[in-house]
Design a protein around this motif. Structure first.
Motif, PDB file in Angstrom:
ATOM      1  N   TYR A 115      17.551  47.285  51.463  1.00  0.00           N
ATOM      2  CA  TYR A 115      18.255  48.316  52.231  1.00  0.00           C
ATOM      3  C   TYR A 115      17.704  48.406  53.648  1.00  0.00           C
ATOM      4  N   ASP A 116      18.573  48.736  54.569  1.00  0.00           N
ATOM      5  CA  ASP A 116      18.159  49.189  55.896  1.00  0.00           C
ATOM      6  C   ASP A 116      17.706  50.634  55.723  1.00  0.00           C
ATOM      7  N   SER A 118      16.746  52.937  57.803  1.00  0.00           N
ATOM      8  CA  SER A 118      17.202  53.934  58.764  1.00  0.00           C
ATOM      9  C   SER A 118      18.518  54.577  58.354  1.00  0.00           C
ATOM     10  N   SER A 119      19.364  53.820  57.661  1.00  0.00           N
ATOM     11  CA  SER A 119      20.670  54.343  57.235  1.00  0.00           C
ATOM     12  C   SER A 119      20.866  54.290  55.730  1.00  0.00           C
ATOM     13  N   LYS A 121      21.441  51.724  54.051  1.00  0.00           N
ATOM     14  CA  LYS A 121      22.586  50.839  53.866  1.00  0.00           C
ATOM     15  C   LYS A 121      22.149  49.582  53.132  1.00  0.00           C
TER      16      LYS A 121
END
Length: 497
Positions: A115-116, A118-119, A121
């Motif tokens: 996952y990213d 920060s978001s 995502k």
């Protein structure tokens, strides 16, 4: 109360504890508890808790008693007591790792979710072999995740190549993401012909192997050669960067240094640890990492299971924990202190003798005795030995090569059962630990195969969190030296329960 998991944050300022009743967070120096979930009126059993450095961002995996298992992951802001989001996975979560850029979740079935952070995502789902093994030492089934995510923004993920199967899309460099319910799988009939030549780095350990003569190196070739190959995966650009052979046998533990410049690996035998030093200068041109040199570390001579490898903040020291309850500390070294040559000690001729408390090992005695046997028959070498009588290993490389290349020496070497091990030590004798901690604990290891977590504080402060007794120890780590090993001095101990 059962302790499920300990975890230091990336800068070793805090320690989190997950138990069957609650989760807690402790400040390390000075020691003190500063957060605890309610456990009396509203129990909150926790499988995992991870902090992002010293921030309030915390990842929590609740321990479920239902048939669903530990499939839920919650992202919290503990300072504001705010749940940011919640994710549910198709199978049990067996481990998770994070840094400022990425959150990596390992599932029992063998999927790796990237996952990213920060978001939150989803960037990629990697399909590998299941993390459930039926070859545990004490249990018929055991779950062990052998992988490491670098704490820095490079976000390299290191894992054994033996975990990778023909269905993975780990070697796809298209940068595409896959959904949790429909991971992108590479057809098995085409996976075997994928060329890995551009990623494979043949070190002096295997530069003369049959692989070096092959026109195209495939995943099947590497896995048939050995279970000791390691792959470095770039979780930012979603592509592999390097494949190299670390050991002849399977990989038991991996750790990446704080700056991603070093990768430490331990084999299933638990005797030799190798630190692979990486170079990033040619990354843009070659699209892969390169190896500058490899440092060999000698943990011991009896077989054991290594369950912890941890680099210090400046990457100069490596801590090693095992089932033996002895924690070893090594200097990781660099090009100036490690001669170039073969990657060093072989794991084929290891004995089962215990290391002596005086700091000398039986194998060192053996090899020094063998060296003295060879040298005693060479009158022309006696003057040189009188000038530098410390040990066989103190002889220069040039003197050693001259001594061992004469016909008389070669005739003796052919009859020695340790000739291969002896030959490797001429070039790069494995370093021994400069300090150790002997934990006086007899309780059995936890089902997660962990005994202790290791942390490094400022000014030589060493921190250990014991799974067996639920105790937090603070030791004074001595400065590295070339003399006998030194036992770390206990400063304080605190109960975590």
């Amino acid at each position: 109360m059962v302790i499920n998991d300990f975890a230091f944050n990336q800068d070793f300022t805090c320690l989190s504890m997950s138990t069957s009743e609650c989760h807690k967070i402790f400040n390390c120096d000075p020691f003190g508890e500063f957060y605890s979930s309610p456990s009396d009126m509203n129990p909150s059993p926790t499988a995992f808790l991870r902090m992002l450095f010293s921030t309030s961002l915390t990842i929590i995996v609740p321990e479920m008693n239902s048939n669903l298992g530990n499939r839920v992951l919650q992202v919290y802001n503990l300072k504001q007591k705010l749940k940011i989001c919640e994710l549910t996975f198709p199978s049990n979560i067996v481990d998770l790792m994070l840094n400022r850029k990425r959150l990596v979740v390992f599932l029992e079935v063998g999927q790796i979710y990237i996952y990213d952070l920060s978001s939150v995502k989803l960037m990629k789902v990697l399909e590998i072999n299941s993390f459930v093994s039926k070859k545990g030492h004490d249990e018929s089934n055991s779950t062990r995740v052998v992988a490491s995510l670098s704490p820095d923004d490079r976000s390299y993920l290191a894992l054994p190549l033996s975990h990778v199967n023909e269905q993975t899309d780990l070697f796809n460099a298209d940068g595409s993401s896959s959904q949790p319910t429909t991971p992108v799988l590479r057809p098995s009939d085409s996976a075997a012909v994928v060329s890995l030549d551009s990623l494979v780095e043949l070190t002096q350990k295997n530069e003369h192997s049959p692989l070096a003569k092959k026109e195209t190196i495939t995943l099947e070739d590497l896995q048939k050669d050995s279970h000791g190959w390691v792959v470095i995966y770039d979780t930012i650009n979603l592509k592999p960067r390097l494949i190299y052979k670390a050991h002849d046998s399977g990989i038991a533990k991996i750790a990446i240094s704080r700056d991603s410049h070093a990768v430490a690996t331990a084999s299933n035998k638990g005797t030799i640890i190798r630190v692979c030093h990486l170079n990033f200068e040619l990354l843009e041109d070659l699209n892969k990492l390169t190896i500058t040199h490899i440092t060999n570390l000698r943990r011991g001579h009896h077989l054991t299971r290594i369950n912890n490898l941890t680099f210090s903040l400046d990457s100069s020291i490596l801590g090693c924990g095992s089932d033996s309850n002895t924690i070893h500390f090594f200097t990781t070294g660099g090009p100036a202190s490690t001669p170039a040559g073969p990657s060093g000690a072989t794991e084929e001729h290891e004995t089962s003798d215990e290391e002596s408390r005086s700091g000398r090992s039986s194998s060192e005695d053996l090899n020094e005795n063998l060296a003295n046997l060879l040298i005693s028959k060479q009158p022309e070498q006696e003057r040189e030995l009188e000038e530098e009588p410390k040990s066989y290993f103190s002889l220069g490389l040039k003197k050693s090569s001259k001594l061992l290349n004469n016909p008389y020496t070669k005739s003796i070497m052919k009859k020695l059962p340790y000739k291969d091990y002896f030959d490797n030590l001429i070039w790069e004798p494995p370093r021994r630990s400069f300090a150790f901690v002997k934990l006086a604990e007899t309780a059995p290891s936890t089902p997660r195969h962990k005994s202790v977590e290791i942390g490094f504080g400022p000014s030589g402060l060493l921190m250990l969190a014991s799974y067996q007794t639920g105790t937090f120890y603070q030791y004074k780590l001595p400065k590295p030296h070339l003399e006998d090993r030194e036992e770390c001095q206990l400063i304080s101990s605190h109960s975590l329960e």
